[in-house]
Design a protein around this motif. Structure first.
Motif, PDB file in Angstrom:
ATOM      1  N   VAL A  50      41.253  38.092  40.168  1.00  0.00           N
ATOM      2  CA  VAL A  50      41.831  39.419  40.363  1.00  0.00           C
ATOM      3  C   VAL A  50      40.759  40.513  40.276  1.00  0.00           C
ATOM      4  N   SER A  51      39.910  40.459  39.245  1.00  0.00           N
ATOM      5  CA  SER A  51      38.889  41.520  39.121  1.00  0.00           C
ATOM      6  C   SER A  51      37.931  41.467  40.305  1.00  0.00           C
ATOM      7  N   GLU A  54      36.289  45.604  35.396  1.00  0.00           N
ATOM      8  CA  GLU A  54      34.964  44.987  35.455  1.00  0.00           C
ATOM      9  C   GLU A  54      35.034  43.788  36.387  1.00  0.00           C
ATOM     10  N   ARG A  91      47.232  39.890  36.281  1.00  0.00           N
ATOM     11  CA  ARG A  91      46.376  40.081  35.107  1.00  0.00           C
ATOM     12  C   ARG A  91      46.746  41.404  34.450  1.00  0.00           C
ATOM     13  N   SER A  92      46.346  41.539  33.184  1.00  0.00           N
ATOM     14  CA  SER A  92      46.609  42.779  32.444  1.00  0.00           C
ATOM     15  C   SER A  92      45.419  43.726  32.552  1.00  0.00           C
ATOM     16  N   TYR A  93      45.677  45.024  32.723  1.00  0.00           N
ATOM     17  CA  TYR A  93      44.615  46.030  32.693  1.00  0.00           C
ATOM     18  C   TYR A  93      45.088  47.250  31.910  1.00  0.00           C
ATOM     19  N   PHE A 103      40.280  41.200  25.023  1.00  0.00           N
ATOM     20  CA  PHE A 103      40.297  41.068  26.489  1.00  0.00           C
ATOM     21  C   PHE A 103      39.880  39.672  26.949  1.00  0.00           C
TER      22      PHE A 103
HETATM   23  C1  LIG Z   1      45.803  43.622  27.173  1.00  0.00           C
HETATM   24  C2  LIG Z   1      44.621  43.407  28.105  1.00  0.00           C
HETATM   25  C3  LIG Z   1      44.015  44.513  28.692  1.00  0.00           C
HETATM   26  C4  LIG Z   1      42.921  44.321  29.557  1.00  0.00           C
HETATM   27  N1  LIG Z   1      42.316  45.426  30.092  1.00  0.00           N
HETATM   28  C5  LIG Z   1      41.236  45.273  30.891  1.00  0.00           C
HETATM   29  C6  LIG Z   1      40.563  46.419  31.433  1.00  0.00           C
HETATM   30  O1  LIG Z   1      40.935  47.573  31.183  1.00  0.00           O
HETATM   31  N2  LIG Z   1      39.481  46.201  32.239  1.00  0.00           N
HETATM   32  C7  LIG Z   1      39.032  44.935  32.519  1.00  0.00           C
HETATM   33  O2  LIG Z   1      38.049  44.797  33.271  1.00  0.00           O
HETATM   34  N3  LIG Z   1      39.654  43.828  32.014  1.00  0.00           N
HETATM   35  C8  LIG Z   1      40.739  43.972  31.226  1.00  0.00           C
HETATM   36  N4  LIG Z   1      41.382  42.857  30.728  1.00  0.00           N
HETATM   37  C9  LIG Z   1      40.964  41.512  31.185  1.00  0.00           C
HETATM   38  C10 LIG Z   1      41.743  41.134  32.468  1.00  0.00           C
HETATM   39  O3  LIG Z   1      43.125  40.946  32.161  1.00  0.00           O
HETATM   40  C11 LIG Z   1      41.283  39.820  33.117  1.00  0.00           C
HETATM   41  O4  LIG Z   1      41.289  38.814  32.127  1.00  0.00           O
HETATM   42  C12 LIG Z   1      39.893  39.918  33.738  1.00  0.00           C
HETATM   43  O5  LIG Z   1      39.854  40.946  34.731  1.00  0.00           O
HETATM   44  C13 LIG Z   1      39.532  38.558  34.404  1.00  0.00           C
HETATM   45  O6  LIG Z   1      40.477  38.255  35.374  1.00  0.00           O
HETATM   46  P1  LIG Z   1      40.002  37.560  36.727  1.00  0.00           P
HETATM   47  O7  LIG Z   1      41.224  37.176  37.496  1.00  0.00           O
HETATM   48  O8  LIG Z   1      39.033  38.439  37.449  1.00  0.00           O
HETATM   49  O9  LIG Z   1      39.182  36.305  36.237  1.00  0.00           O
HETATM   50  P2  LIG Z   1      39.678  34.762  36.211  1.00  0.00           P
HETATM   51  O10 LIG Z   1      39.785  34.265  37.604  1.00  0.00           O
HETATM   52  O11 LIG Z   1      40.885  34.672  35.334  1.00  0.00           O
HETATM   53  O12 LIG Z   1      38.442  34.111  35.460  1.00  0.00           O
HETATM   54  C14 LIG Z   1      37.118  34.094  36.049  1.00  0.00           C
HETATM   55  C15 LIG Z   1      36.073  33.730  35.023  1.00  0.00           C
HETATM   56  O13 LIG Z   1      35.922  34.788  34.078  1.00  0.00           O
HETATM   57  C16 LIG Z   1      36.191  34.331  32.731  1.00  0.00           C
HETATM   58  N5  LIG Z   1      36.949  35.427  32.114  1.00  0.00           N
HETATM   59  C17 LIG Z   1      38.267  35.667  32.237  1.00  0.00           C
HETATM   60  N6  LIG Z   1      38.611  36.804  31.592  1.00  0.00           N
HETATM   61  C18 LIG Z   1      37.469  37.296  31.060  1.00  0.00           C
HETATM   62  C19 LIG Z   1      37.149  38.469  30.308  1.00  0.00           C
HETATM   63  N7  LIG Z   1      38.089  39.374  29.956  1.00  0.00           N
HETATM   64  N8  LIG Z   1      35.846  38.664  29.947  1.00  0.00           N
HETATM   65  C20 LIG Z   1      34.891  37.781  30.308  1.00  0.00           C
HETATM   66  N9  LIG Z   1      35.133  36.646  31.028  1.00  0.00           N
HETATM   67  C21 LIG Z   1      36.399  36.415  31.388  1.00  0.00           C
HETATM   68  C22 LIG Z   1      36.995  33.081  32.899  1.00  0.00           C
HETATM   69  O14 LIG Z   1      36.791  32.200  31.807  1.00  0.00           O
HETATM   70  C23 LIG Z   1      36.437  32.513  34.200  1.00  0.00           C
HETATM   71  O15 LIG Z   1      35.241  31.826  33.973  1.00  0.00           O
HETATM   72  C24 LIG Z   1      42.454  43.012  29.850  1.00  0.00           C
HETATM   73  C25 LIG Z   1      43.083  41.914  29.249  1.00  0.00           C
HETATM   74  C26 LIG Z   1      44.144  42.096  28.388  1.00  0.00           C
HETATM   75  C27 LIG Z   1      44.782  40.894  27.756  1.00  0.00           C
END
Ligand SMILES: Cc1cc2nc3c(=O)[nH]c(=O)nc-3n(C[C@H](O)[C@H](O)[C@H](O)COP(=O)(O)OP(=O)(O)OC[C@H]3O[C@@H](n4cnc5c(N)ncnc54)[C@H](O)[C@@H]3O)c2cc1C
Length: 250
Positions: free
Chosen positions: A94-95, A87, A68-70, A248
């Motif tokens: 991943v988060s 968050e 994932r991207s952060y 995001f």
């Molecule tokens: C360029 C870029 C920079 C980012 N920087 C940050 C950062 O600094 N801090 C940060 O916390 N995250 C950031 N994100 C978001 C991060 O990349 C992930 O998408 C997020 O942490 C969810 O990943 P996961 O594997 O935990 O959830 P997943 O397993 O992919 O999804 C779990 C559930 O959460 C939902 N979901 C997925 N992404 C999000 C989201 N962003 N907001 C709300 N619901 C979501 C999905 O629909 C699903 O229901 C960034 C994204 C991008 C594209």
């Protein structure tokens, strides 16, 4: 938008920025009830421009990988480390790991830094108009930290939308910058408490009162936050060509 991918195979040879580098967790700290600051030691630390992000890859014992991207919260600081602010989402692959399990000494992989157009450094100038929703603050915090290091004279304003003050990331730092940096204004809006409400034309006007005509505009947050906020800023007379956005999620 999310650059999330799940992978089962190692990547072939790629340019340096796309090569994976081992990183070690050196600090983990809860900074709000749902966000953790994670500091990682890695060879790519210090190469980032404020606002850029890295890709983070986790590998499970059975070889399953997820990346994932952060955004990087820290500007280059000479420590050989970089700070992420993650968050913890319910069921987040991943988060969820970072929020519940990551501990000092754990190893992950990073690649980057990535995202040249959503980045800023002192020579780029200003004034800076920044707008963030929720965790969208992270890349903008890096810009404010960089500005304080190299160009504190550049006027800057941050419009920050959060549900509650308790959920605001780095609020103590932002309020202290608001008090102590003469050229910086924080316009905080809470959507679930107090009188502030959502970002509106008044919030944009309050920010523009400090910056005057901005030279750079960066907006980051969910899709639902970024589009209406960009519309408000353009409606206030800011040329659309100045506005850079990063999304995001939904
Ligand atoms: C360029 C870029 C920079 C980012 N920087 C940050 C950062 O600094 N801090 C940060 O916390 N995250 C950031 N994100 C978001 C991060 O990349 C992930 O998408 C997020 O942490 C969810 O990943 P996961 O594997 O935990 O959830 P997943 O397993 O992919 O999804 C779990 C559930 O959460 C939902 N979901 C997925 N992404 C999000 C989201 N962003 N907001 C709300 N619901 C979501 C999905 O629909 C699903 O229901 C960034 C994204 C991008 C594209």
């Amino acid at each position: 938008m999310s650059s999330a991918t799940s992978e089962t195979d190692a990547a072939p040879a790629e340019p340096v920025v796309f090569r994976w580098h081992e990183a070690e967790v050196v600090a983990v700290e809860a900074i709000t009830p749902s966000v953790k600051s994670v500091r990682l030691r890695c060879a790519i630390a210090g190469r980032q421009r404020a606002g850029q992000h890295v890709d983070v890859r986790l590998t499970a014992a059975d070889g399953y990988r997820a990346s994932r991207s952060y955004s990087v919260a820290s500007p280059p600081d000479g420590t050989g480390t970089l700070e992420l602010m993650i968050e913890g989402l319910a069921d987040g692959e991943v988060s969820g790991w970072f929020f519940a399990d990551a501990a000092i000494g754990d190893r992950v992989e990073l690649r980057g830094p990535i995202g040249g157009s959503f980045s800023w450094d002192g020579p780029d100038g200003g004034p800076l108009l920044l707008a963030a929703g929720g965790s969208g603050i992270v890349p903008l915090l890096a810009m404010l930290r960089r500005r304080a290091q190299v160009a504190p004279e550049i006027p800057a304003a941050l419009i920050y939308s959060v549900r509650t003050r308790a959920e605001a990331i780095a609020l103590t730092e932002l309020e202290s910058r608001d008090r102590e940096e003469t050229n910086f204004t924080l316009v905080l809006r809470t959507t679930r408490e107090g009188e502030g409400g959502r970002i509106d034309a008044d919030a944009v006007e309050a920010a523009l009162a400090r910056t005057g005509a901005p030279g750079k505009v960066f907006i980051c947050g969910s899709n639902r936050f970024v589009s209406p906020t960009a519309d408000l800023i353009v409606s206030a007379g800011v040329p659309p060509g100045l506005v850079r956005t990063e999304r995001f999620g939904e």
